[in-house]
Design an enzyme around this catalytic site. Sequence first.
Site, PDB file in Angstrom:
ATOM      1  N   ASP A 176       0.861  -1.188   0.000  1.00 34.66           N
ATOM      2  CA  ASP A 176       0.000   0.000   0.000  1.00 34.66           C
ATOM      3  C   ASP A 176       0.894   1.233   0.000  1.00 34.66           C
ATOM      4  OD1 ASP A 176      -2.313   1.766   0.382  1.00 34.66           O
ATOM      5  OD2 ASP A 176      -3.342  -0.076   0.943  1.00 34.66           O
ATOM      6  N   HIS A 247      -2.895   3.072  -4.569  1.00 31.86           N
ATOM      7  CA  HIS A 247      -2.310   2.567  -3.317  1.00 31.86           C
ATOM      8  C   HIS A 247      -0.880   2.098  -3.531  1.00 31.86           C
ATOM      9  CE1 HIS A 247      -5.810   2.866  -0.671  1.00 31.86           C
ATOM     10  NE2 HIS A 247      -6.555   2.496  -1.692  1.00 31.86           N
ATOM     11  N   GLU A 314      -9.811   2.476  -5.328  1.00 34.42           N
ATOM     12  CA  GLU A 314      -9.465   3.856  -4.968  1.00 34.42           C
ATOM     13  C   GLU A 314      -8.244   4.375  -5.746  1.00 34.42           C
ATOM     14  OE1 GLU A 314     -11.077   4.122  -0.409  1.00 34.42           O
ATOM     15  OE2 GLU A 314      -9.122   3.170  -0.674  1.00 34.42           O
TER      16      GLU A 314
HETATM   17  C1  ACM Z   1     -10.985  -0.696   0.331  1.00 37.38           C
HETATM   18  O1  ACM Z   1     -11.507  -0.643   1.453  1.00 37.38           O
HETATM   19  N1  ACM Z   1     -10.397   0.365  -0.177  1.00 37.38           N
HETATM   20  C2  ACM Z   1     -11.017  -1.890  -0.450  1.00 37.38           C
END
Ligand code: ACM
Length: 540
Positions: A176, A247, A314
Amino acid sequence: MELLPAPRVVVPSRGEVRLTEHSRLHAGPGAEAVGRWLTGALRQATGLPLPEHREAAGAAGDGIALRLDAALAGEEYRLVSGPHGVLIEGGTAAGVFRGAQTLRQLLGPDAFRRAPLRSDRAWTVPHVRIEDAPRFRWRGLMLDVARHFLPKDGVLRQLDLMAAHKLNVLHLHLTDDQGWRIEIRRHPRLTEVGSWRARTKIGHRASPLWDERPHGGYYTQDDIREIVAYAAERHIEVVPEIDVPGHSQAAIAAYPELGNTDVVDTASLGVWDTWGVNPNVLAPTDHTLRFYEGVFEEVLELFPSEFIHVGGDECPKDQWRRSPAAQARVRELGLAGEDGLQAWFIGHFGEWLAARGRRLIGWDEILEGGLAQGAAVSSWRGYRGGIAAARAGHDVVMCPEQQVYLDHRQDAGPGEPVPIGYVRTLEDVYRFEPVPPELTPEEARHVLGTQANVWTEVMEDQQRVDYQVFPRLAAFAEVAWSSLPAPEDRDFAGFEQRMTAHYRRLDALGVAYRPPTGPRPWQRRPGVLGRPLDGPPPLR
Ligand code: ACM
């Protein structure tokens, strides 16, 4: 007998099997490894020698016998304790292993300890006939080891806790913005640079507090092999997640050319030290694809799982919108815009994985722009993505954030540590239904199962993880394993009754769960800002 998760059929009868220093354990063909595991666990807890017996008949009376029964489905098992001793039969070794976990519960909470408390106690198994099988084939826990690193021993312990709850998929969120946690031999800077950060935000990103200590850690490839093998002994599959194309700031900090160098000075980026959705995403270049193919090649060597998780959640498109290179890519590929780049990126790895006999799974954003046949979806933004995926013929793992994000607080009271998200109590989780009623039976077959997700922004160590995960994981395990009635008809009072016995097991296992009466003083984090959400959330 207060078993948890509740088996399908339990028929108690009078009498008990008494395990003594004369008791033996027989493991039939195919069940030998389960026999070794069970002997090890019981020797530790009871101090009894439990020598192996080669003949099933010799296990009579005071012994334990394990064997496969081809008439049972894979994880289905039958446990009969009677005058002949204890017999556990499973469709496969996995079924026998699930039955062995039930046997441990039948022996009482001290069977979960690692050494006997005294030498003179009797170990008894009540006479009973149990028939049991799981509702879902995917009963998972997602552990975020990127935001806060959980050292290897903690992961192995988590696998033991999962096994005790009959869960069978560990989804490891390995990368991440805040950390890269897996050694990749051909790209050593991913861990040299990407596995640690100089400081860490304490609490929600709006909090003014920082922990000024460096934080980091990663698993070597041998650590990963050990984790995967340890999981396999417990009939748990480890599904690795390498999150792309968002991420990814830790990877970009290690290799700045992976970022959108024409719009940001990626060479000045460090591993991210705070929380939220990060704008620094991967550049949609051939170099990035080749780089990550190299990463995934090493990941495939380490993880034998059918599914490989590629994240896909995201990913803000702002840098791609502003980047001349990304826009040139949009034109070259004939895409409708930068949104198409995400589908192109994920599609590339879907095909790449399929060519190597694996299946891609990703967060539900990967549905946007179309998804290759065979790919599966982790439905996190409510049920909506999962419903769309199932209707389009894709397999789904249901993990809606409104129900089974265990970072969310479990009580509305002011004492909850770093309160994040909605109030989701033990009862709420117990009444979670993974299959939405909108789906036809045909569509519902695409719901492989469900998983609880443990994001660790505000969980800095194992104790904090324990507090958020337990006792709710016990309720989740029953939802995933047992054939419960509709949510409103579920017997929560009966579940709570069984929980009184289960808390004793968790105590023996050393789990720092949230007590029903609220956090212990040292479980609080006074003064650390969270982000509690109020009001009825959208459920789908
Ligand atoms: C997530 O909670 N962004 C998968």
